[in-house]
Design a protein around this motif. Structure first.
Motif, PDB file in Angstrom:
ATOM      1  N   THR A  91      28.020 -86.725  61.827  1.00  0.00           N
ATOM      2  CA  THR A  91      28.016 -85.946  60.552  1.00  0.00           C
ATOM      3  C   THR A  91      29.578 -85.371  60.124  1.00  0.00           C
ATOM      4  N   SER A  92      30.518 -85.372  61.160  1.00  0.00           N
ATOM      5  CA  SER A  92      31.572 -84.810  60.986  1.00  0.00           C
ATOM      6  C   SER A  92      32.276 -85.482  59.991  1.00  0.00           C
ATOM      7  N   PHE A  93      31.913 -86.955  59.957  1.00  0.00           N
ATOM      8  CA  PHE A  93      32.787 -88.121  59.235  1.00  0.00           C
ATOM      9  C   PHE A  93      32.036 -88.507  57.874  1.00  0.00           C
TER      10      PHE A  93
ATOM     11  N   ASP B   2      26.273 -88.568  68.052  1.00  0.00           N
ATOM     12  CA  ASP B   2      25.337 -87.823  67.176  1.00  0.00           C
ATOM     13  C   ASP B   2      25.269 -88.210  65.849  1.00  0.00           C
ATOM     14  N   ASP B   3      24.025 -88.541  65.325  1.00  0.00           N
ATOM     15  CA  ASP B   3      23.854 -89.156  64.055  1.00  0.00           C
ATOM     16  C   ASP B   3      22.896 -88.231  63.407  1.00  0.00           C
ATOM     17  N   GLY B   4      22.947 -87.188  63.837  1.00  0.00           N
ATOM     18  CA  GLY B   4      22.134 -86.005  62.995  1.00  0.00           C
ATOM     19  C   GLY B   4      20.797 -86.108  63.185  1.00  0.00           C
ATOM     20  N   ALA B   5      20.223 -86.995  64.000  1.00  0.00           N
ATOM     21  CA  ALA B   5      18.648 -86.643  64.000  1.00  0.00           C
ATOM     22  C   ALA B   5      18.393 -86.370  65.503  1.00  0.00           C
ATOM     23  N   SER B   6      19.450 -86.204  66.283  1.00  0.00           N
ATOM     24  CA  SER B   6      18.992 -85.649  67.811  1.00  0.00           C
ATOM     25  C   SER B   6      18.596 -84.239  67.870  1.00  0.00           C
ATOM     26  N   ASP B   7      17.932 -83.765  68.760  1.00  0.00           N
ATOM     27  CA  ASP B   7      17.523 -82.217  68.888  1.00  0.00           C
ATOM     28  C   ASP B   7      18.599 -81.558  69.250  1.00  0.00           C
TER      29      ASP B   7
ATOM     30  N   ALA C  82      23.181 -88.579  54.691  1.00  0.00           N
ATOM     31  CA  ALA C  82      22.148 -88.932  53.720  1.00  0.00           C
ATOM     32  C   ALA C  82      22.255 -90.075  52.897  1.00  0.00           C
ATOM     33  N   GLU C  83      23.760 -90.507  52.657  1.00  0.00           N
ATOM     34  CA  GLU C  83      23.910 -91.786  51.887  1.00  0.00           C
ATOM     35  C   GLU C  83      24.191 -92.773  52.732  1.00  0.00           C
ATOM     36  N   ILE C  84      24.803 -92.798  54.000  1.00  0.00           N
ATOM     37  CA  ILE C  84      24.962 -93.977  54.743  1.00  0.00           C
ATOM     38  C   ILE C  84      24.617 -93.735  56.114  1.00  0.00           C
ATOM     39  N   GLY C  85      24.040 -94.747  56.804  1.00  0.00           N
ATOM     40  CA  GLY C  85      23.441 -94.627  58.111  1.00  0.00           C
ATOM     41  C   GLY C  85      24.473 -95.067  59.166  1.00  0.00           C
TER      42      GLY C  85
END
Length: 469
Positions: free
Chosen positions: A316-318, A297-302, A322-325
């Motif tokens: 996103t839990s780690f 889950d990279d924050g971009a999935s639906d 917004a700063e690091i991909g």
């Protein structure tokens, strides 16, 4: 001379690694499982491995796509074993049955039939279940608690053994001159009544060639280990360290002896995922690709997909994405800056434990032209498979180390993807294992192959006479 290891195949057609089905050329369609099952069986038998092992799971759901995709849709284990009985001649066939939901008479009948049809190659893996959704699938309100499940499992095993013993080995007279077909005194009811299981019998299948097909059990709870020590022929344990495995094996053997058994009749087996190629670099490249293909889950999935991801696979839990991909390289100085407030210490500790694993398995590190990315780290931390990665010599070294440490009597081999990685194991690693004497067992039946003594019959408490070919 040291006895060769037991080496079986834990069959997962979609691969044992969550991203295995995505690897180029990998099997990815359960509707065509028949073809890949035949291929695996023939390759395993040609390599003279000891058995094919078919696990089970009694429910499905979209969450399994990301957690364990091989559980989403799979052939019933007994059906798979019976299907492959017709395309194999020597290899053992072990099918899983869940004693919490199965009927003991039907199970005894199916397993005795499989043993007869294969000339003594059947085995049964008894599980009690860990999937709450299975209860509703079997008309129950809730999954039984641990104590209730193991009370039933113990009674289930006894009912199976009594049913398998319904016919004495010499019960069939078949005297055409006198017209006597059977000796009725040698046909017995099971007549078992416990608190969880009741069965009358006798079984309407002749005595299995092995008398009692080998019983397998896995688990970590005290009740599970007690059941394995008292009743199992193979105990499956999960351990990533040989010292831990050796301690567990010693405990199980001591428990078996305390229950009145010869501890040598309990074989302890550990799982392993060998990723093998002609060179270490090539094997590492395979693991590198598998880690990159693990869905996170990279924050971009639906939303629907994001809520199905396991918690430990959420970027996103780690990270502050917004700063690091996820595909940015990790740098030592970046950890504290990248993770959300309050999680830096926890994540840094986990990262330090995982970085060495990633480096050993992929050749990546924190610097240079081939750096570890955040995606590599999250995937390796979230899916801690018991990998051994490298050349045929490296695989053999691993097997030999565990044997010499007293950590195991053998291995259940899982392949990250099918069929290429399993075929690489058999074509590259197996010859080296055979050269070192680490594999190469023999026997007419699966019990013989596993080095088990004749089972003690419950009806007369005497070892069963061999009836197999």
């Amino acid at each position: 001379m040291t006895e060769p290891l037991i080496v079986g195949v834990m069959v997962r057609t979609l691969g044992a690694y969550p991203s295995g089905w995505r690897y180029p050329g990998a099997h990815a369609d359960p509707q065509t499982d028949a073809a890949v099952l035949r291929r695996i069986a023939r390759v395993a038998e040609d390599a003279d491995l000891d058995y094919l092992f078919f696990g089970d799971w009694l429910a499905t759901g979209p969450d399994l796509e990301f957690r364990d995709p091989y559980l989403l849709a799979r052939i019933d284990p007994l059906s798979a074993a019976l299907y492959l009985a017709g395309v194999t001649e020597h290899i053992g066939l072990i099918a899983t049955v869940n004693s919490t939901y199965a009927d003991p008479y039907a199970t005894a009948r199916a397993t005795a039939s499989l043993d007869l049809l294969t000339g003594g190659r059947a085995g049964i893996n008894l599980v009690t279940g860990a999937e709450p959704r299975a209860a509703a699938n079997h008309g129950r309100d809730a999954h039984a608690d641990n104590e209730t499940r193991y009370d039933r499992a113990g009674e289930f095993v006894r009912a199976l053994r009594l049913l398998w013993e319904s016919w004495d080995a010499d019960a069939w007279i078949a005297d055409t001159a006198t017209g006597v077909l059977i000796d009725a005194d040698r046909l017995r009811p099971a007549a078992f009544a416990g608190t969880q299981v009741r069965v009358e019998g006798p079984l309407n299948v002749a005595r299995p060639p092995q008398a009692h097909p080998p019983i397998v059990h896995a688990g970590t709870s005290p009740r599970s280990r007690a059941l394995a020590a008292a009743e199992a022929d193979l105990a499956l344990i999960a351990a990533g360290d040989p010292a831990v495995a050796a301690a567990t094996r010693a405990e199980l053997r001591a428990l078996a002896e305390a229950s009145g058994r010869d501890p040598d009749d309990l074989k302890v087996i550990v799982p392993v995922v060998p990723v093998v190629a002609a060179t270490v670099a090539a094997a590492r490249a395979i693991v590198d690709r598998l880690l990159l293909l693990v869905p996170i889950d990279d924050g971009a999935s639906d939303h629907a997909r994001r809520t199905a991801f396991p918690q430990n696979r959420s970027l996103t839990s780690f990270l502050d994405v917004a700063e690091i991909g996820p595909d940015d390289p990790m740098r030592e100085a970046s950890i504290d800056d990248a993770v959300p407030p309050g999680t830096a210490g926890r994540f840094a500790e986990a990262a330090a434990q995982t970085l060495d694993v990633v480096a050993a398995r992929t050749g990546r590190d924190l610097g240079g032209s081939h750096p570890v990315t955040w995606r590599h780290l999250i995937a390796a931390h979230a899916v801690p498979a018991n990998f051994v990665v490298g050349s045929p010599q490296a695989i053999a070294d691993h097997f030999e180390l565990w044997r010499d440490a007293g950590a195991t009597d053998g291995f259940n081999v899982l392949s990250a993807f099918q069929p290429a990685q399993f075929e690489a194991f058999t074509s590259l690693a197996v010859p080296e294992l055979r050269r070192r004497g680490l594999i190469g067992r023999s026997g007419a039946t699966l019990r013989d192959r596993l080095g088990l003594g004749s089972p003690c019959l419950l009806h007369d408490s005497a070892p069963a006479a061999a009836t197999g070919r």
